[in-house]
Design an enzyme around this catalytic site. Structure first.
Site, PDB file in Angstrom:
ATOM      1  N   SER A 148      10.180  66.361  13.580  1.00  0.00           N
ATOM      2  CA  SER A 148      10.680  66.195  14.543  1.00  0.00           C
ATOM      3  C   SER A 148      11.931  64.648  14.551  1.00  0.00           C
ATOM      4  CB  SER A 148      10.270  65.702  16.063  1.00  0.00           C
ATOM      5  OG  SER A 148      10.090  66.179  17.255  1.00  0.00           O
TER       6      SER A 148
ATOM      7  N   HIS B  29       5.878  73.301  18.232  1.00  0.00           N
ATOM      8  CA  HIS B  29       6.202  72.314  17.975  1.00  0.00           C
ATOM      9  C   HIS B  29       5.628  71.702  16.994  1.00  0.00           C
ATOM     10  CE1 HIS B  29       9.636  68.962  17.465  1.00  0.00           C
ATOM     11  NE2 HIS B  29       8.869  68.661  18.001  1.00  0.00           N
TER      12      HIS B  29
END
Length: 256
Positions: free
Chosen positions: A97, A230
């Site tokens: 990320s 995620h």
């Protein structure tokens, strides 16, 4: 040895499973709000074949009194300074990320200094050239907490402790501000291979924009997709570890 062992005893670097005789190092860069400890399991799984370094950003855990950094350029510059003593052998970068964008910027800087990484592994993030507006840092506390919960990766029980939430919110907000303020600056592409790793149902990425990572290197590019959202890499720890070990072994010619 302790997690703090390093050539310069740097507060930025953690070694949870030191492997001084390993042929390659893997530098791991956490996500927004994350700490070096997120990679402690990966470090132990890869040792002794890989010497894993996890970067500890300011403002969290034992560095909670260090000023937060809200600018990606400054953060990348600081990380490069701390990593240079560790580039005495082949190394690769892995970032999830926020850590993926940071890893890219760190790789660019290290290449410019004549210390190119063997590879860059980017996880859970669109290519730097595919800008997407970010405004999570502007949310009120309740909305920000809900967004973090939605993404997963954090034990839900932690949100029941008001003191922990109070300590975590400024860190998360500062990291999100760094991401929101980041803009890709055109420049020479990397020369190392780039591997993009993602979850099939990650709301933060799109296949088209993650595939665009290939534009940022003259080296090889490949993409690996795992079931999950995620934070797929938490539930798919074994598969992610195997994917990294396989690629590092191919790069070094060693059996890891």
């Amino acid at each position: 040895m302790t997690a703090f062992d390093s050539p310069a005893a740097s507060p930025w670097i953690r070694r949870y499973a030191p492997a001084p005789d390993a042929p390659v190092r893997l530098v791991c860069l956490p996500h927004a709000g994350g700490s070096a400890a997120f990679y402690s399991g990966l470090a132990r799984s890869l040792s002794p074949g890989v010497d894993t370094l996890a970067v500890q950003y300011p403002g969290r855990l034992d560095r909670r009194n260090d000023p937060l950094i809200k600018d990606m350029t400054e953060l990348a510059d600081r990380v490069v300074t701390e990593l240079l003593p560790w580039t005495d052998r082949g190394f690769a970068l892995f970032g999830h990320s926020l850590g993926a964008v940071l890893g890219f910027e760190v790789a660019r800087r290290l290449e410019a200094k004549g210390r190119p990484p063997l590879a860059l592994f980017v996880s859970g993030r669109d290519a730097p050239s595919r800008h997407r507006p970010e405004s999570a840092h502007l949310l009120d506390d309740r909305a920000l907490i809900e967004q973090v919960k939605e993404l997963g990766g954090t034990d839900p029980q932690l949100f029941e402790y008001e003191e922990l939430v109070r300590l975590a919110l400024p860190v998360i907000r500062a990291d999100y501000e760094a991401v929101a303020g980041y803009r890709f600056a055109p420049g020479p592409p990397l020369s190392c291979p780039v591997t993009a790793l993602n979850g099939t149902d990650d709301p933060k990425v799109s296949p088209e924009h993650t595939d665009a990572w290939r534009e940022h290197t003259t080296g090889a590019f490949d993409s690996v997709v795992f079931p999950g959202r995620h934070f797929y890499l938490v539930d798919r720890h074994a598969e992610v570890t195997a994917a990294l070990a396989h690629r590092l072994a191919a790069l070094t010619g060693e059996r890891l």
